[in-house]
Design a protein around this motif. Structure first.
Motif, PDB file in Angstrom:
ATOM      1  N   PRO A  85     -58.083   6.437  43.712  1.00  0.00           N
ATOM      2  CA  PRO A  85     -59.391   6.987  43.348  1.00  0.00           C
ATOM      3  C   PRO A  85     -59.334   7.658  41.984  1.00  0.00           C
ATOM      4  N   THR A  86     -60.504   7.845  41.389  1.00  0.00           N
ATOM      5  CA  THR A  86     -60.595   8.618  40.150  1.00  0.00           C
ATOM      6  C   THR A  86     -60.550  10.097  40.508  1.00  0.00           C
ATOM      7  N   ARG A  87     -59.635  10.818  39.892  1.00  0.00           N
ATOM      8  CA  ARG A  87     -59.458  12.235  40.202  1.00  0.00           C
ATOM      9  C   ARG A  87     -59.230  13.027  38.923  1.00  0.00           C
ATOM     10  N   PRO A  88     -59.576  14.313  38.922  1.00  0.00           N
ATOM     11  CA  PRO A  88     -59.233  15.148  37.772  1.00  0.00           C
ATOM     12  C   PRO A  88     -57.715  15.178  37.591  1.00  0.00           C
ATOM     13  N   ALA A  89     -57.268  15.217  36.358  1.00  0.00           N
ATOM     14  CA  ALA A  89     -55.832  15.194  36.076  1.00  0.00           C
ATOM     15  C   ALA A  89     -55.105  16.322  36.796  1.00  0.00           C
ATOM     16  N   ARG A 141     -51.127  18.562  40.556  1.00  0.00           N
ATOM     17  CA  ARG A 141     -50.825  19.491  41.649  1.00  0.00           C
ATOM     18  C   ARG A 141     -50.328  18.744  42.883  1.00  0.00           C
ATOM     19  N   GLY A 142     -50.853  17.552  43.128  1.00  0.00           N
ATOM     20  CA  GLY A 142     -50.360  16.761  44.253  1.00  0.00           C
ATOM     21  C   GLY A 142     -48.895  16.405  44.089  1.00  0.00           C
ATOM     22  N   ILE A 143     -48.511  16.066  42.865  1.00  0.00           N
ATOM     23  CA  ILE A 143     -47.102  15.734  42.603  1.00  0.00           C
ATOM     24  C   ILE A 143     -46.243  16.990  42.690  1.00  0.00           C
ATOM     25  N   GLU A 144     -46.763  18.110  42.193  1.00  0.00           N
ATOM     26  CA  GLU A 144     -46.020  19.367  42.278  1.00  0.00           C
ATOM     27  C   GLU A 144     -45.728  19.727  43.728  1.00  0.00           C
ATOM     28  N   ALA A 145     -46.695  19.496  44.608  1.00  0.00           N
ATOM     29  CA  ALA A 145     -46.489  19.795  46.031  1.00  0.00           C
ATOM     30  C   ALA A 145     -45.333  18.976  46.586  1.00  0.00           C
ATOM     31  N   LYS A 146     -45.254  17.712  46.198  1.00  0.00           N
ATOM     32  CA  LYS A 146     -44.160  16.857  46.685  1.00  0.00           C
ATOM     33  C   LYS A 146     -42.826  17.276  46.070  1.00  0.00           C
ATOM     34  N   VAL A 147     -42.848  17.716  44.823  1.00  0.00           N
ATOM     35  CA  VAL A 147     -41.610  18.181  44.189  1.00  0.00           C
ATOM     36  C   VAL A 147     -41.082  19.409  44.917  1.00  0.00           C
ATOM     37  N   ARG A 148     -41.966  20.341  45.221  1.00  0.00           N
ATOM     38  CA  ARG A 148     -41.550  21.579  45.894  1.00  0.00           C
ATOM     39  C   ARG A 148     -41.041  21.305  47.302  1.00  0.00           C
ATOM     40  N   ALA A 149     -41.575  20.254  47.929  1.00  0.00           N
ATOM     41  CA  ALA A 149     -41.135  19.896  49.284  1.00  0.00           C
ATOM     42  C   ALA A 149     -39.941  18.952  49.272  1.00  0.00           C
ATOM     43  N   ARG A 150     -39.480  18.577  48.089  1.00  0.00           N
ATOM     44  CA  ARG A 150     -38.328  17.675  47.933  1.00  0.00           C
ATOM     45  C   ARG A 150     -38.601  16.283  48.512  1.00  0.00           C
ATOM     46  N   HIS A 169     -54.669  19.605  25.427  1.00  0.00           N
ATOM     47  CA  HIS A 169     -54.484  19.071  26.772  1.00  0.00           C
ATOM     48  C   HIS A 169     -55.758  19.302  27.576  1.00  0.00           C
ATOM     49  N   ASP A 170     -56.275  18.250  28.148  1.00  0.00           N
ATOM     50  CA  ASP A 170     -57.490  18.338  28.963  1.00  0.00           C
ATOM     51  C   ASP A 170     -57.135  18.039  30.418  1.00  0.00           C
ATOM     52  N   PHE A 171     -56.753  19.074  31.162  1.00  0.00           N
ATOM     53  CA  PHE A 171     -56.326  18.893  32.543  1.00  0.00           C
ATOM     54  C   PHE A 171     -57.495  18.618  33.490  1.00  0.00           C
ATOM     55  N   GLU A 172     -58.713  18.831  33.043  1.00  0.00           N
ATOM     56  CA  GLU A 172     -59.874  18.555  33.877  1.00  0.00           C
ATOM     57  C   GLU A 172     -60.391  17.134  33.681  1.00  0.00           C
ATOM     58  N   LYS A 173     -59.785  16.376  32.791  1.00  0.00           N
ATOM     59  CA  LYS A 173     -60.242  15.019  32.498  1.00  0.00           C
ATOM     60  C   LYS A 173     -60.105  14.128  33.735  1.00  0.00           C
ATOM     61  N   PRO A 174     -61.159  13.407  34.126  1.00  0.00           N
ATOM     62  CA  PRO A 174     -61.045  12.468  35.251  1.00  0.00           C
ATOM     63  C   PRO A 174     -60.135  11.298  34.865  1.00  0.00           C
ATOM     64  N   LEU A 175     -59.186  10.987  35.723  1.00  0.00           N
ATOM     65  CA  LEU A 175     -58.268   9.880  35.467  1.00  0.00           C
ATOM     66  C   LEU A 175     -58.643   8.701  36.355  1.00  0.00           C
ATOM     67  N   LEU A 205     -37.338  21.345  38.159  1.00  0.00           N
ATOM     68  CA  LEU A 205     -37.842  22.507  37.432  1.00  0.00           C
ATOM     69  C   LEU A 205     -38.795  22.088  36.326  1.00  0.00           C
ATOM     70  N   ASN A 206     -38.460  21.035  35.611  1.00  0.00           N
ATOM     71  CA  ASN A 206     -39.336  20.566  34.537  1.00  0.00           C
ATOM     72  C   ASN A 206     -40.665  20.057  35.087  1.00  0.00           C
ATOM     73  N   ALA A 207     -40.639  19.481  36.282  1.00  0.00           N
ATOM     74  CA  ALA A 207     -41.869  18.984  36.889  1.00  0.00           C
ATOM     75  C   ALA A 207     -42.783  20.121  37.327  1.00  0.00           C
ATOM     76  N   LEU A 208     -42.225  21.301  37.560  1.00  0.00           N
ATOM     77  CA  LEU A 208     -43.008  22.425  38.050  1.00  0.00           C
ATOM     78  C   LEU A 208     -43.469  23.367  36.941  1.00  0.00           C
ATOM     79  N   ARG A 209     -42.888  23.257  35.753  1.00  0.00           N
ATOM     80  CA  ARG A 209     -43.278  24.129  34.643  1.00  0.00           C
ATOM     81  C   ARG A 209     -44.485  23.537  33.915  1.00  0.00           C
ATOM     82  N   PHE A 210     -45.543  24.350  33.777  1.00  0.00           N
ATOM     83  CA  PHE A 210     -46.734  23.920  33.029  1.00  0.00           C
ATOM     84  C   PHE A 210     -47.232  22.547  33.515  1.00  0.00           C
ATOM     85  N   HIS A 211     -47.263  22.388  34.832  1.00  0.00           N
ATOM     86  CA  HIS A 211     -47.737  21.142  35.452  1.00  0.00           C
ATOM     87  C   HIS A 211     -46.935  19.926  34.997  1.00  0.00           C
ATOM     88  N   GLY A 212     -45.662  20.133  34.687  1.00  0.00           N
ATOM     89  CA  GLY A 212     -44.796  19.002  34.345  1.00  0.00           C
ATOM     90  C   GLY A 212     -44.970  18.482  32.938  1.00  0.00           C
TER      91      GLY A 212
END
Length: 270
Positions: free
Chosen positions: A127-131, A136-145, A181-187, A219-226
């Motif tokens: 789906p088209t989603r804001p960046a 944040r979805g990827i960050e959640a998976k990184v934190r959960a390993r 950086h436009d983190f609100e941009k729809p991707l 750590l790099n994936a979690l800093r400043f949204h990767g």
């Protein structure tokens, strides 16, 4: 006396770590039991998300060499909430797999099922989603390993698609190089998949995945949204240089360096 004191501290630290591992495993087992006996899907999903979150914290502690004695319940809650929001977890819980995995009782089977569902969804239309939601979805998976190489590639792709580089006015009126950086941009889902595929196929990215320390990657994936993942070609070259220094061999050249004319060489005819 110093060796004895050092030995005593080491033993205490090891005992504390073993107690921490036991506490985490007890919590994981208790949450799995709650998932098995859950009266509804919502409570089952929360318990299974807690299992994944606590398991991720345990794996991180073991990776860095120390597991705290007491559980960080706030971190578990935050990671768990992030996992519940991911498409893969929601899909897994929606088709009855959550109940089956809860009865199975295996953390490995739960994580593997989640990763397999993520892989299946990656092949379907995104789906088209804001960046920021993608990140944040990827960050959640990184934190959960539970993150896989494609997650890191998608993070790099998302930053490529939301980063603007060009000239802009400085306070004195001069034009200077700027990065925005436009983190609100729809991707767009299709465009994001195509860019992720390009990153996955890049030899620099493949080298990074094969040579970067896992903890540094997380750590790099979690800093400043990767944001650092966008610079993976430079990081790959740093790792190549370190490997060359260690072995005494000439450093490998990246694809970009191979494509560029070297000193004494001519570029393409115009």
């Amino acid at each position: 006396m110093r060796p004895l004191a050092g030995t005593g501290f080491t033993n205490y630290r090891q005992e504390l770590e073993q107690q921490g591992i036991a506490n985490h495993r007890k919590y994981i087992n208790d949450q799995m039991a709650l998932a098995r006996d859950a009266p509804d899907d919502a409570r089952r999903s929360r318990s299974l998300a807690n299992v994944i979150a606590a398991n991720g914290l345990l794996l991180r502690g073991m990776a860095v060499g120390f597991v705290t004695g007491e559980l960080n319940y706030q971190a578990i809650r935050e990671i768990s909430e992030g996992i519940e929001k991911t498409r893969a977890f929601q899909s897994l819980m929606a088709d009855g797999s959550g109940e089956r995995l809860a009865k199975n009782g295996s953390v490995d089977a739960l994580v593997r099922g989640l990763q397999e569902r993520e892989h299946k969804l990656s092949e379907a239309e995104l789906p088209t989603r804001p960046a920021i939601d993608v990140m944040r979805g990827i960050e959640a998976k990184v934190r959960a390993r539970t993150a896989q190489p494609r997650d890191f590639a998608m993070l790099a792709a998302a930053h490529r698609m939301t980063t603007w580089r060009g000239k802009g006015p400085a306070p004195d009126g001069k034009l200077v190089d700027q990065v925005r950086h436009d983190f609100e941009k729809p991707l767009d889902g299709q465009m994001l998949r195509e860019e992720t595929d390009r990153v996955m196929a890049d030899p620099d990215f493949q080298y990074l995945m094969g040579h970067e320390r896992q903890e540094s990657l997380y750590l790099n994936a979690l800093r400043f949204h990767g944001m650092a993942l966008e610079q993976y070609p430079q990081r790959a070259n740093q790792l190549r240089a370190r490997e060359a220094e260690r072995t005494g061999a000439a450093p490998e050249r990246s694809e970009a360096e191979n494509a560029a004319p070297q000193k004494g060489e001519q570029g393409p005819a115009r």
